[in-house]
Structures are given as structure tokens and as C-alpha cells.
Write a protein that holds these residues in place. Structure first.
Motif: not given
Length: 212
Positions: A7-9, A87, A89-95
Motif C-alpha cells: 500500500h502507498e501509505d 498502490g 486502484g485505478e487512477n491512483n497517482p501513487f501507483h
């Protein structure tokens, strides 16, 4: 294990820095603790205001450290994991996905990730949730091997701990804290939520608008 997906967190919350940066890290973790107490949500979960982790004045890109020798030392202890994804999910800038990452570890629960630019170390961060004592020993050997090449300090924003890898008393305490928050299952001091660093925010902008 040939792939890590996290996860990006969790990105950059535990990191290694040149030992010369230790005073800056002490100050920033202290400021982070104060911020967390001041802006803790009324229900006690999360915060009402986000704070960015500050980059120390002395970083790897200032020291111009080659990535090759560190990579070889880590690979002697932990296997390389080339596919690395952050990251969901779709449209996730952190991915983002890397297919030739400098990542060394046992899986998403325990790894050391070396970010490089032009063959030089840009930053080093890690996750350390070993499943048992043997995995913890491997993690300690790996960061000590890295420290032999370039004296390092640890910054852990989950546990609010800072210290030099070469300080054996600190490293004993740190590894004990890692054990208590992983396979010994003691609770974390802080809720598992935290902000991104300035450095990682810049890398996200590069992903969104081009460049490396």
C-alpha cells in the motif's frame, strides 16, 4: 518470492540515511510526534492535518554513492526481488510498478528498497515485519552490511525511533521493538497511517507529468 506489492501509505515510513543526517532526523521525528498529538482526530484514529516528512540536509544524492556495491552486499544476504508495485486502484497517482527494482528481501513484510538515479543511490527505505527471529536476524545482518559500506542511521516514523546502525545498544533496542510489533504481536505506538515525504511527493509528480 519474486514480487512485492504494498500500500502507498507504507512507502518511505522506515528508511536508512547517511549517519551525518541523524540530527536532522531526530528533529523531524520530534516534530512529527508533536504534530501527531496536536492534530489527532477526535475519535483517536488518524489525524485532522497531514505533515510531510522533511528530507535531511545530507542525503545520498549529496554524497554521490554508487548503487552497485550496496546492491551486491544486500544480495549476499537477502534475495533480490525485481518486480515492485506500490498502490491499489485505478487512477491512483501513487501507483507505480518497477520491473527491475533494487529490492532485497523475503516479501512485502520484509525488504530493503534502494532507489537509484543514474547508477547512484537516491534513497533507501524498508519494511521490517519479520515473521520470526530468523527473519529478524537476516534483516539485521543486511542493514549492518549496508552500514559497513556507508555509515547509516535509521529513521522509523512508525515507532518514532532514530539511531545509528553502528550503535549496537540502539540496534538491540530497535530490533527488539521490531520483534514486539511483528511476530511477538505487541501493539504499535501509533496508528498505521502517516504522510508521504517531500522526496516521494516529487517522485509522484515525475510519474504524473513525465520524467523518471
Amino acid at each position: 518470492m519474486n514480487r512485492v506489492h504494498i500500500h502507498e501509505d507504507d512507502e518511505g515510513m522506515r528508511s536508512l540515511h547517511p549517519v551525518q543526517a541523524i540530527d536532522d532526523i531526530y528533529r523531524d521525528i520530534s516534530a512529527s510526534q508533536e504534530h501527531a498529538e496536536k492534530h489527532r482526530a477526535p475519535d483517536g484514529i488518524g489525524w485532522t492535518k497531514v505533515r510531510a516528512i522533511q528530507r535531511p540536509a545530507v542525503s545520498f544524492d549529496v554524497l554521490d554513492v554508487e548503487v552497485g556495491s550496496l546492491a551486491r552486499s544486500l544480495e549476499d544476504i537477502l534475495p533480490r526481488i525485481k518486480e515492485f508495485e506500490i498502490g491499489f486502484g485505478e487512477n491512483n497517482p501513487f501507483h507505480y510498478i518497477q520491473n527491475d527494482a533494487y529490492c532485497y528481501g523475503l516479501g512485502p513484510h520484509l525488504f530493503i528498497k534502494v532507489e537509484e538515479d543514474g547508477g547512484k543511490i537516491e534513497s533507501i527505505w524498508f519494511e521490517a515485519r519479520p515473521k520470526n527471529q530468523n527473519e529478524l536476524v537476516l534483516f539485521r545482518k543486511a542493514i549492518e552490511a549496508a552500514d559497513h559500506l556507508q555509515p547509516l542511521s535509521i529513521a522509523d516514523y512508525w515507532l518514532d525511533m532514530v539511531g545509528a546502525v553502528a550503535d549496537q545498544d540502539f540496534l538491540d533496542r530497535y530490533c527488539d521493538a521490531i520483534a514486539r510489533t511483528s511476530f511477538k504481536r505487541a501493539p504499535l505506538v501509533k496508528p498505521p497511517e502517516a504522510p508521504k515525504t517531500i522526496g516521494f511527493n516529487l517522485s509522484i509528480l515525475r510519474r504524473l507529468f513525465g520524467g523518471k
